[in-house]
Design an enzyme around this catalytic site. Structure first.
Site, PDB file in Angstrom:
ATOM      1  N   CYS A 101       0.814  -1.224   0.000  1.00 23.30           N
ATOM      2  CA  CYS A 101       0.000   0.000   0.000  1.00 23.30           C
ATOM      3  C   CYS A 101       0.842   1.267   0.000  1.00 23.30           C
ATOM      4  CB  CYS A 101      -0.950  -0.005   1.181  1.00 23.30           C
ATOM      5  SG  CYS A 101      -2.005  -1.454   1.190  1.00 23.30           S
TER       6      CYS A 101
ATOM      7  N   HIS B 141      -3.238   6.966   2.359  1.00 25.41           N
ATOM      8  CA  HIS B 141      -3.690   5.659   1.885  1.00 25.41           C
ATOM      9  C   HIS B 141      -5.036   5.365   2.543  1.00 25.41           C
ATOM     10  CE1 HIS B 141      -4.124   1.524   1.107  1.00 25.41           C
ATOM     11  NE2 HIS B 141      -3.740   1.110   2.296  1.00 25.41           N
TER      12      HIS B 141
ATOM     13  N   ASN C  56     -10.137  -0.473   0.762  1.00 29.87           N
ATOM     14  CA  ASN C  56      -8.681  -0.325   0.629  1.00 29.87           C
ATOM     15  C   ASN C  56      -8.241  -0.943  -0.702  1.00 29.87           C
ATOM     16  OD1 ASN C  56      -5.922  -0.727   0.756  1.00 29.87           O
ATOM     17  ND2 ASN C  56      -5.907  -1.436   2.872  1.00 29.87           N
TER      18      ASN C  56
HETATM   19  N1  ACO Z   1     -17.555  -8.211  11.342  1.00 31.99           N
HETATM   20  C1  ACO Z   1     -17.964  -8.452  12.613  1.00 31.99           C
HETATM   21  N2  ACO Z   1     -17.095  -8.688  13.619  1.00 31.99           N
HETATM   22  C2  ACO Z   1     -15.780  -8.694  13.317  1.00 31.99           C
HETATM   23  C3  ACO Z   1     -15.305  -8.461  12.021  1.00 31.99           C
HETATM   24  C4  ACO Z   1     -16.253  -8.216  11.023  1.00 31.99           C
HETATM   25  N3  ACO Z   1     -15.890  -7.960   9.734  1.00 31.99           N
HETATM   26  N4  ACO Z   1     -13.955  -8.521  12.031  1.00 31.99           N
HETATM   27  C5  ACO Z   1     -13.597  -8.781  13.308  1.00 31.99           C
HETATM   28  N5  ACO Z   1     -14.705  -8.899  14.075  1.00 31.99           N
HETATM   29  C6  ACO Z   1     -14.784  -9.158  15.500  1.00 31.99           C
HETATM   30  C7  ACO Z   1     -13.568  -9.881  16.010  1.00 31.99           C
HETATM   31  O1  ACO Z   1     -13.701 -11.280  15.845  1.00 31.99           O
HETATM   32  C8  ACO Z   1     -13.559  -9.463  17.453  1.00 31.99           C
HETATM   33  O2  ACO Z   1     -14.500 -10.240  18.151  1.00 31.99           O
HETATM   34  P1  ACO Z   1     -14.152 -10.811  19.616  1.00 31.99           P
HETATM   35  O3  ACO Z   1     -13.926  -9.588  20.456  1.00 31.99           O
HETATM   36  O4  ACO Z   1     -15.378 -11.600  19.960  1.00 31.99           O
HETATM   37  O5  ACO Z   1     -12.914 -11.610  19.425  1.00 31.99           O
HETATM   38  C9  ACO Z   1     -14.091  -8.026  17.409  1.00 31.99           C
HETATM   39  O6  ACO Z   1     -14.799  -7.914  16.179  1.00 31.99           O
HETATM   40  C10 ACO Z   1     -13.014  -6.992  17.463  1.00 31.99           C
HETATM   41  O7  ACO Z   1     -12.024  -7.330  16.510  1.00 31.99           O
HETATM   42  P2  ACO Z   1     -10.721  -6.502  16.349  1.00 31.99           P
HETATM   43  O8  ACO Z   1      -9.824  -7.164  15.367  1.00 31.99           O
HETATM   44  O9  ACO Z   1     -10.172  -6.238  17.721  1.00 31.99           O
HETATM   45  O10 ACO Z   1     -11.302  -5.158  15.736  1.00 31.99           O
HETATM   46  P3  ACO Z   1     -10.617  -3.750  15.595  1.00 31.99           P
HETATM   47  O11 ACO Z   1     -11.354  -2.744  16.366  1.00 31.99           O
HETATM   48  O12 ACO Z   1      -9.133  -3.834  15.767  1.00 31.99           O
HETATM   49  O13 ACO Z   1     -10.887  -3.429  14.055  1.00 31.99           O
HETATM   50  C11 ACO Z   1      -9.771  -3.465  11.928  1.00 31.99           C
HETATM   51  C12 ACO Z   1     -10.358  -4.304  13.058  1.00 31.99           C
HETATM   52  C13 ACO Z   1     -10.880  -2.662  11.289  1.00 31.99           C
HETATM   53  C14 ACO Z   1      -9.186  -4.423  10.898  1.00 31.99           C
HETATM   54  C15 ACO Z   1      -8.688  -2.526  12.483  1.00 31.99           C
HETATM   55  O14 ACO Z   1      -7.812  -3.222  13.338  1.00 31.99           O
HETATM   56  C16 ACO Z   1      -7.871  -1.884  11.375  1.00 31.99           C
HETATM   57  O15 ACO Z   1      -8.365  -1.107  10.581  1.00 31.99           O
HETATM   58  N6  ACO Z   1      -6.562  -2.151  11.320  1.00 31.99           N
HETATM   59  C17 ACO Z   1      -5.713  -1.601  10.281  1.00 31.99           C
HETATM   60  C18 ACO Z   1      -5.846  -2.477   9.084  1.00 31.99           C
HETATM   61  C19 ACO Z   1      -5.232  -1.892   7.858  1.00 31.99           C
HETATM   62  O16 ACO Z   1      -5.206  -0.693   7.678  1.00 31.99           O
HETATM   63  N7  ACO Z   1      -4.786  -2.793   7.008  1.00 31.99           N
HETATM   64  C20 ACO Z   1      -4.368  -2.454   5.704  1.00 31.99           C
HETATM   65  C21 ACO Z   1      -2.928  -2.107   5.593  1.00 31.99           C
HETATM   66  S1  ACO Z   1      -2.589  -1.750   3.953  1.00 31.99           S
HETATM   67  C22 ACO Z   1      -1.784  -2.999   3.070  1.00 31.99           C
HETATM   68  O17 ACO Z   1      -0.599  -2.996   2.952  1.00 31.99           O
HETATM   69  C23 ACO Z   1      -2.586  -4.121   2.411  1.00 31.99           C
END
Ligand code: ACO
Length: 331
Positions: A114, A255, A285
């Site tokens: 990214c 990004h 993304n």
């Molecule tokens: N729908 C419903 N529930 C979900 C989902 C979903 N899509 N995904 C995860 N959950 C659940 C999890 O299982 C967890 O449940 P639990 O508490 O019972 O275990 C709960 O929701 C919380 O999950 P987290 O992973 O802690 O959620 P978080 O608040 O961290 O959000 C997210 C996740 C949106 C992915 C966030 O961490 C994020 O944006 N991180 C950055 C990711 C990013 O930018 N990646 C791209 C980089 S670019 C590249 O190079 C490709």
């Protein structure tokens, strides 16, 4: 006088027609529109169908950028295609060159996930500053839907497909004001689309590895933490190198990974929300495409105008991150 400054003179973008909204996604994974939009800001994403390829979307975006820059494919000296999802592991940039009939151009792929567009911008700038090339086509394009595990709700909700391109041209006055890049391979396991080896014995005592690439895996929390720490830092360094202060920025162009990341970064840099360019609600993304796609939309909507100063920053797998401060246009 030799033109060894850089001007970004045109942009173009394209996304596949097929659109999958959060409602549709909740039919294949245990998720909801409410969870996805409140945690990420994403509402829908475009997905490439089997008839579409990275080459076709990269070519379409390129044609639009060339038209805006008012140059023809034969004027291009160099094509850089930033992508992690080539049609061919040997490279897709040459196919784009062939499609464009840009016969004078040399073409190669570049991978920095990214961060690819920012790394590509800085790479292209070196060729112009050294006087080697005058007209460069830089493309950021990805079809991550090919590599998403559609049963993994932690990742499949985040990504979409698209392509964006810009034309960089030699100019008397340099509009790339400053940049800063970074990598940290010790955190590589946070985000991977990696090759899994599979031993294959071809004759006695000769065993080679014939595996395949595995779907994207990500530690979302770690990537989130990394982004909100590194992105403000790298933008501040790039601003320092540009010798300008944050209040001189017209647009913050990050990004498009997560609205919460964009809001936090803007907040830390004390950049007001009206200066933050965001279109991820419609596309998710799109990896290397996200910055040129958002840039192109903002230019065509008339938001970004000639002379505006843009602070752009990419971050992602590698881990990699980078920022570039540039002035839009050539007036
Ligand atoms: N729908 C419903 N529930 C979900 C989902 C979903 N899509 N995904 C995860 N959950 C659940 C999890 O299982 C967890 O449940 P639990 O508490 O019972 O275990 C709960 O929701 C919380 O999950 P987290 O992973 O802690 O959620 P978080 O608040 O961290 O959000 C997210 C996740 C949106 C992915 C966030 O961490 C994020 O944006 N991180 C950055 C990711 C990013 O930018 N990646 C791209 C980089 S670019 C590249 O190079 C490709």
């Amino acid at each position: 006088m030799t033109n060894i400054g850089i001007a970004i003179t045109g942009s173009g973008s394209t996304t596949p027609e097929l659109c999958l909204d959060n409602q549709g996604l909740s039919q294949i994974a245990e998720t909801s529109d409410d969870w996805i939009s409140s945690r990420t800001g994403i509402r829908k994403r475009r997905l490439a169908q089997p008839k579409e390829s990275l080459c076709t979307i990269a070519t379409q975006a390129s044609l639009a950028a060339l038209a805006q820059a008012q140059i023809t494919p034969i004027d291009i000296d160099l094509i850089i295609l930033a992508t992690s999802t080539p049609d061919d592991l040997f490279g897709t940039a040459s196919q784009v060159q062939g499609e464009l009939e840009a016969y004078r151009a040399v073409a190669f792929d570049m991978t920095a996930a990214c961060s690819g567009f920012i790394f590509g911008l800085v790479t292209a700038a070196q060729f112009i500053r050294t006087g080697v090339y005058q007209n460069i086509l830089l493309i950021g394009a990805d079809i991550l839907s090919r590599w998403v595990d559609w049963a993994d709700r932690r990742t499949c909700v985040l990504f979409g497909d698209g392509a964006g391109a810009v034309v960089l041209q030699a100019a008397e006055r340099d509009r790339l004001l400053g940049f800063e890049l970074g990598s940290d391979g010790s955190q590589n396991s946070c985000l991977n689309l990696s090759y899994q080896p599979q031993p294959k014995q071809i004759i006695a005592e000769v065993t080679v590895s014939q595996g395949t690439y595995q779907p994207i895996t990500m530690n979302g929390k770690e990537v989130y933490r990394f982004a909100i720490q590194k992105v403000p830092e790298v933008i501040e360094k790039a601003l320092f190198r540009s010798d300008i202060t944050v209040d001189k920025i017209d647009w913050l162009l990050l990004h498009q990974a997560n609205q919460r990341i964009m809001d936090t970064v803007a907040n830390r840099l004390k950049i007001p929300p009206e200066k933050v360019i965001s279109n991820l609600r419609n596309y998710g993304n799109t990896s290397a495409a996200s910055i040129p796609l958002a840039l192109d939309e903002a230019v065509r909507e008339g938001k970004i105008k000639q002379g505006d100063i843009i602070a752009a920053s990419g971050f992602g797998a590698g881990l990699t991150w980078g920022a570039a401060i540039f002035e839009w246009g050539f007036s």
